[in-house]
Enzyme design. Structure first.
Site, mmCIF file in Angstrom:
data_model
loop_
_atom_site.group_PDB
_atom_site.id
_atom_site.type_symbol
_atom_site.label_atom_id
_atom_site.label_comp_id
_atom_site.label_asym_id
_atom_site.label_seq_id
_atom_site.Cartn_x
_atom_site.Cartn_y
_atom_site.Cartn_z
ATOM 1 N N ASN A 44 -7.022 -10.384 -4.419
ATOM 2 C CA ASN A 44 -8.262 -9.624 -4.227
ATOM 3 C C ASN A 44 -9.516 -10.483 -4.332
ATOM 4 O O ASN A 44 -10.575 -10.009 -4.740
ATOM 5 C CB ASN A 44 -8.334 -8.433 -5.205
ATOM 6 C CG ASN A 44 -7.790 -7.155 -4.581
ATOM 7 O OD1 ASN A 44 -8.123 -6.814 -3.454
ATOM 8 N ND2 ASN A 44 -6.933 -6.455 -5.315
ATOM 9 N N HIS A 80 -2.516 -4.683 4.613
ATOM 10 C CA HIS A 80 -2.324 -6.129 4.436
ATOM 11 C C HIS A 80 -1.246 -6.620 5.403
ATOM 12 O O HIS A 80 -0.387 -5.841 5.834
ATOM 13 C CB HIS A 80 -1.857 -6.454 3.012
ATOM 14 C CG HIS A 80 -2.898 -6.255 1.965
ATOM 15 N ND1 HIS A 80 -3.538 -7.291 1.329
ATOM 16 C CD2 HIS A 80 -3.404 -5.117 1.431
ATOM 17 C CE1 HIS A 80 -4.395 -6.806 0.445
ATOM 18 N NE2 HIS A 80 -4.329 -5.489 0.481
ATOM 19 N N ASN A 117 0.848 -1.204 0.000
ATOM 20 C CA ASN A 117 0.000 0.000 0.000
ATOM 21 C C ASN A 117 0.887 1.260 0.000
ATOM 22 O O ASN A 117 0.682 2.194 0.761
ATOM 23 C CB ASN A 117 -0.954 -0.005 1.195
ATOM 24 C CG ASN A 117 -2.096 0.991 1.033
ATOM 25 O OD1 ASN A 117 -2.365 1.464 -0.073
ATOM 26 N ND2 ASN A 117 -2.757 1.329 2.117
ATOM 27 N N GLU A 169 1.406 -3.170 -5.018
ATOM 28 C CA GLU A 169 1.011 -1.779 -4.750
ATOM 29 C C GLU A 169 2.194 -0.961 -4.227
ATOM 30 O O GLU A 169 2.141 -0.369 -3.149
ATOM 31 C CB GLU A 169 -0.181 -1.705 -3.776
ATOM 32 C CG GLU A 169 -1.516 -1.699 -4.504
ATOM 33 C CD GLU A 169 -2.660 -1.128 -3.680
ATOM 34 O OE1 GLU A 169 -3.085 0.003 -3.961
ATOM 35 O OE2 GLU A 169 -3.138 -1.831 -2.773
ATOM 36 N N ASP A 217 -1.465 -10.260 -4.065
ATOM 37 C CA ASP A 217 -2.797 -9.842 -3.643
ATOM 38 C C ASP A 217 -3.741 -10.165 -4.792
ATOM 39 O O ASP A 217 -3.755 -9.479 -5.809
ATOM 40 C CB ASP A 217 -2.774 -8.339 -3.335
ATOM 41 C CG ASP A 217 -4.149 -7.797 -2.984
ATOM 42 O OD1 ASP A 217 -5.111 -8.592 -2.912
ATOM 43 O OD2 ASP A 217 -4.251 -6.573 -2.784
#
Length: 263
Positions: free
Chosen positions: A156, A252, A12, A38, A154
């Site tokens: 998702n 995360h 992130n 990310e 990830d």
């Protein structure tokens, strides 16, 4: 026994995660490879600052858009080849896939860091997510025909009811839609990949992402969105798993799995 330690973490934002101690964590963990997603940075931001973390050299697929997406694969070992993207202009512009190959005379092995789209922000992004899933199916099938691999990242998607706290109220929400769950079932049952974490840990309340809203982290109202998806031969070498909850670097948690092999 040779142990190959592989970790995946959605950062992130690599600069934000660094401010929260991500690099010191990586030093302590002493992984062989670390997939990150990310990154939210461009090549110029990473150069001279994040190209190497904890003695591992980074291989990156950046998004064209600033402050968006981007993936990396840090490795202590030099790959024989590196592949960026899946060959699709729409998603390759978003920086979602880096594959490092560690091929030897008697082995073809890839370690992949991948960031599947989130569909939660709009119907438009959900449709993009479905397009990405449709592209990944043949891509993973082709890959599996020629090599062993572990794809970390990830994804998702929470696959089953056990993989999120409030499954009943999320059946119409992105990340737990029937079509998304069906894609994951197909990846495991038809393509023949293995959800490595679940082979080691069948317990409930094993989450890797928590919403920043409300008291999700404090109450462990989470989702399992981060995976190691592997071909059966390499998945069979998995020894132990660990979701690292002692510190938070992003929304995360790092997912660490040790395997019984070495590069």
């Amino acid at each position: 026994m040779a142990v190959f330690r592989l970790v995946t973490l959605n950062l992130n934002g690599i600069r934000s995660a660094a401010n929260k101690g991500f690099e010191a964590f990586a030093e302590r963990l002493a992984a062989d490879c670390m997939g990150v997603q990310e990154i939210k940075a461009q090549a110029a931001d990473v150069a001279g600052r994040f190209d190497t973390v904890a003695g591992m050299r980074g291989h990156f697929h950046f998004a064209e858009k600033k402050g968006y997406s981007g993936v990396g694969l840090y490795s202590r070992h030099e790959p024989s080849d590196t592949r960026l993207g899946i060959g699709n202009p729409e998603f390759d512009a978003e920086g979602r896939y880096v594959e490092t190959r560690f091929d030897a005379p008697k082995r073809k092995l890839s370690i992949i860091s991948c960031y599947f789209p989130s569909g939660s922000s709009s119907e438009e992004r959900q449709l993009a997510k479905f397009r990405f899933l449709a592209l990944m199916t043949p891509h993973l099938q082709r890959l599996k025909r020629t090599r062993e691999f572990i794809l970390v990242g990830d994804i998702n998607i929470a696959h089953k009811e056990i993989d999120l706290k409030n499954w009943k109220s999320n059946q119409k929400n992105s990340g737990f839609l029937p079509e998304e769950r069906a894609w994951m079932t197909h990846a495991l049952d038809e393509i023949g990949l293995v959800d490595v974490f679940r082979t080691l840990n069948p317990q409930p309340e094993q989450y890797t992402w928590w919403s920043n809203r409300g008291q999700a982290w404090a109450k462990n109202v989470g989702w399992r969105l981060d995976y190691h998806l592997a071909t059966p031969g390499i998945a069979a070498k998995a020894l132990r798993e660990h979701i690292y909850l002692e510190q938070r670097f992003s929304d995360h948690a790092p997912l660490v799995i040790d395997y019984d092999f070495s590069l």
